[in-house]
Motif scaffolding. Sequence first.
Motif, PDB file in Angstrom:
ATOM      1  N   LEU A  54       0.804  -1.217   0.000  1.00 36.04           N
ATOM      2  CA  LEU A  54       0.000   0.000   0.000  1.00 36.04           C
ATOM      3  C   LEU A  54       0.840   1.271   0.000  1.00 36.04           C
ATOM      4  O   LEU A  54       0.381   2.317  -0.454  1.00 36.04           O
ATOM      5  CB  LEU A  54      -0.939   0.012   1.211  1.00 36.04           C
ATOM      6  CG  LEU A  54      -2.009  -1.086   1.227  1.00 36.04           C
ATOM      7  CD1 LEU A  54      -2.763  -1.078   2.546  1.00 36.04           C
ATOM      8  CD2 LEU A  54      -2.975  -0.908   0.070  1.00 36.04           C
ATOM      9  N   ALA A  55       2.082   1.194   0.496  1.00 37.15           N
ATOM     10  CA  ALA A  55       2.889   2.408   0.661  1.00 37.15           C
ATOM     11  C   ALA A  55       3.992   2.554  -0.382  1.00 37.15           C
ATOM     12  O   ALA A  55       4.360   3.681  -0.722  1.00 37.15           O
ATOM     13  CB  ALA A  55       3.518   2.431   2.055  1.00 37.15           C
ATOM     14  N   GLU A  56       4.513   1.463  -0.916  1.00 38.28           N
ATOM     15  CA  GLU A  56       5.718   1.547  -1.737  1.00 38.28           C
ATOM     16  C   GLU A  56       5.543   1.020  -3.158  1.00 38.28           C
ATOM     17  O   GLU A  56       6.172   1.529  -4.073  1.00 38.28           O
ATOM     18  CB  GLU A  56       6.863   0.778  -1.057  1.00 38.28           C
ATOM     19  CG  GLU A  56       7.226   1.321   0.315  1.00 38.28           C
ATOM     20  CD  GLU A  56       8.303   0.490   0.998  1.00 38.28           C
ATOM     21  OE1 GLU A  56       8.879  -0.390   0.316  1.00 38.28           O
ATOM     22  OE2 GLU A  56       8.569   0.710   2.195  1.00 38.28           O
ATOM     23  N   GLN A  57       4.727  -0.014  -3.345  1.00 40.87           N
ATOM     24  CA  GLN A  57       4.620  -0.597  -4.677  1.00 40.87           C
ATOM     25  C   GLN A  57       3.942   0.379  -5.634  1.00 40.87           C
ATOM     26  O   GLN A  57       3.036   1.123  -5.256  1.00 40.87           O
ATOM     27  CB  GLN A  57       3.841  -1.911  -4.639  1.00 40.87           C
ATOM     28  CG  GLN A  57       4.634  -3.058  -4.045  1.00 40.87           C
ATOM     29  CD  GLN A  57       4.021  -4.401  -4.379  1.00 40.87           C
ATOM     30  OE1 GLN A  57       3.222  -4.532  -5.300  1.00 40.87           O
ATOM     31  NE2 GLN A  57       4.395  -5.422  -3.620  1.00 40.87           N
ATOM     32  N   ARG A  58       4.387   0.335  -6.892  1.00 41.82           N
ATOM     33  CA  ARG A  58       3.885   1.242  -7.911  1.00 41.82           C
ATOM     34  C   ARG A  58       2.724   0.608  -8.666  1.00 41.82           C
ATOM     35  O   ARG A  58       2.887  -0.404  -9.322  1.00 41.82           O
ATOM     36  CB  ARG A  58       5.015   1.601  -8.894  1.00 41.82           C
ATOM     37  CG  ARG A  58       6.200   2.277  -8.236  1.00 41.82           C
ATOM     38  CD  ARG A  58       5.825   3.616  -7.651  1.00 41.82           C
ATOM     39  NE  ARG A  58       6.975   4.306  -7.081  1.00 41.82           N
ATOM     40  CZ  ARG A  58       6.908   5.475  -6.469  1.00 41.82           C
ATOM     41  NH1 ARG A  58       5.741   6.086  -6.341  1.00 41.82           N
ATOM     42  NH2 ARG A  58       7.991   6.036  -5.960  1.00 41.82           N
ATOM     43  N   TRP A  59       1.559   1.193  -8.532  1.00 39.65           N
ATOM     44  CA  TRP A  59       0.413   0.766  -9.337  1.00 39.65           C
ATOM     45  C   TRP A  59       0.314   1.705 -10.531  1.00 39.65           C
ATOM     46  O   TRP A  59       0.676   2.879 -10.467  1.00 39.65           O
ATOM     47  CB  TRP A  59      -0.892   0.877  -8.577  1.00 39.65           C
ATOM     48  CG  TRP A  59      -0.993   0.156  -7.288  1.00 39.65           C
ATOM     49  CD1 TRP A  59      -0.008  -0.563  -6.644  1.00 39.65           C
ATOM     50  CD2 TRP A  59      -2.135   0.081  -6.450  1.00 39.65           C
ATOM     51  NE1 TRP A  59      -0.474  -1.060  -5.483  1.00 39.65           N
ATOM     52  CE2 TRP A  59      -1.790  -0.695  -5.312  1.00 39.65           C
ATOM     53  CE3 TRP A  59      -3.430   0.582  -6.546  1.00 39.65           C
ATOM     54  CZ2 TRP A  59      -2.682  -0.968  -4.298  1.00 39.65           C
ATOM     55  CZ3 TRP A  59      -4.317   0.311  -5.526  1.00 39.65           C
ATOM     56  CH2 TRP A  59      -3.953  -0.455  -4.421  1.00 39.65           C
ATOM     57  N   ASP A  60      -0.212   1.194 -11.626  1.00 42.68           N
ATOM     58  CA  ASP A  60      -0.560   2.057 -12.749  1.00 42.68           C
ATOM     59  C   ASP A  60      -1.975   2.566 -12.497  1.00 42.68           C
ATOM     60  O   ASP A  60      -2.959   2.027 -13.005  1.00 42.68           O
ATOM     61  CB  ASP A  60      -0.480   1.279 -14.066  1.00 42.68           C
ATOM     62  CG  ASP A  60      -0.597   2.185 -15.278  1.00 42.68           C
ATOM     63  OD1 ASP A  60      -1.031   3.343 -15.113  1.00 42.68           O
ATOM     64  OD2 ASP A  60      -0.271   1.740 -16.385  1.00 42.68           O
ATOM     65  N   MET A  61      -2.064   3.611 -11.662  1.00 48.85           N
ATOM     66  CA  MET A  61      -3.377   4.083 -11.232  1.00 48.85           C
ATOM     67  C   MET A  61      -4.204   4.627 -12.384  1.00 48.85           C
ATOM     68  O   MET A  61      -5.437   4.501 -12.394  1.00 48.85           O
ATOM     69  CB  MET A  61      -3.221   5.164 -10.163  1.00 48.85           C
ATOM     70  CG  MET A  61      -2.826   4.622  -8.786  1.00 48.85           C
ATOM     71  SD  MET A  61      -4.004   3.407  -8.142  1.00 48.85           S
ATOM     72  CE  MET A  61      -5.504   4.369  -8.100  1.00 48.85           C
ATOM     73  N   THR A  62      -3.546   5.234 -13.371  1.00 46.60           N
ATOM     74  CA  THR A  62      -4.292   5.730 -14.530  1.00 46.60           C
ATOM     75  C   THR A  62      -4.967   4.582 -15.262  1.00 46.60           C
ATOM     76  O   THR A  62      -6.133   4.677 -15.669  1.00 46.60           O
ATOM     77  CB  THR A  62      -3.347   6.481 -15.484  1.00 46.60           C
ATOM     78  OG1 THR A  62      -2.748   7.571 -14.784  1.00 46.60           O
ATOM     79  CG2 THR A  62      -4.106   7.009 -16.689  1.00 46.60           C
ATOM     80  N   LEU A  63      -4.244   3.471 -15.421  1.00 44.84           N
ATOM     81  CA  LEU A  63      -4.819   2.306 -16.088  1.00 44.84           C
ATOM     82  C   LEU A  63      -5.932   1.682 -15.252  1.00 44.84           C
ATOM     83  O   LEU A  63      -6.951   1.231 -15.793  1.00 44.84           O
ATOM     84  CB  LEU A  63      -3.722   1.273 -16.369  1.00 44.84           C
ATOM     85  CG  LEU A  63      -4.143   0.027 -17.146  1.00 44.84           C
ATOM     86  CD1 LEU A  63      -4.745   0.410 -18.490  1.00 44.84           C
ATOM     87  CD2 LEU A  63      -2.957  -0.910 -17.342  1.00 44.84           C
TER      88      LEU A  63
END
Length: 251
Positions: A54-63
Amino acid sequence: YLIIFRSAFYRPGWLCFQGFIWAMLLSGSRKCVTRIACLCFHTERSLASWERFLAEQRWDMTLVMAKLAELLRQKIGAALIYKGRYIMGLDTTYAAKAKGRMTGVQKWSEHSANPGRGETVTGHHWAIGGLLSFIGERWRCFPIWTRLISGRKNPSHFTVSAEGDVHPMTFWESVLALVFQASGMLTGCPLCVVADAYFAKACFFNPLTENAITLITRLRYDAVGWDDPEEYKGRGRPPKRGKKWKLADLW
């Protein structure tokens, strides 16, 4: 429903994302990392793993947001279109946070006159957008888009002009970026934005008008307008505006 989001995650993050969604459905009102870890007994992850996810991993939030909008169009279809337009509800909210190193935490003025809070809130300021759908006899909102409003302290979002000048995003630029992002994801029909009177300012609705986006809001009590400038008579500076009117007084 979840497989459509697979392309936005690496394999470890994809497993955590599925567990995270299940935890949100099962946790009720209290949603903390410890409770998420307890509810996701079917996912072999420790409490520290959930915190890193929840704090460090990179999600492709736009996708993720684009896929969520696509999923709604697939399942609801024409119910998302009202009078030939997509209807988007827009507002902002505060999330109280303790002071620390977290980006975007600062003191904000409270505008909603909420009796449960004081005059200021220390934490994050979020812009939230959701698609409105008239189903049955009620309007329902499906929140999809979020954007952190970074503020003046430790800003995290910036705007670059055509001349190459860089400056931190203002409140209005952050909210407009969310609206334009939603407009780019919703194709086939124009977009209409519904917001309260706080957003009834020229710096907000003029850019929307230029991009063929309709704004429905209430008139502010201090809203003003100007007549066209008078004909220039060759003396002094040419006038930019004519007579000033307080629009509320016209009624």
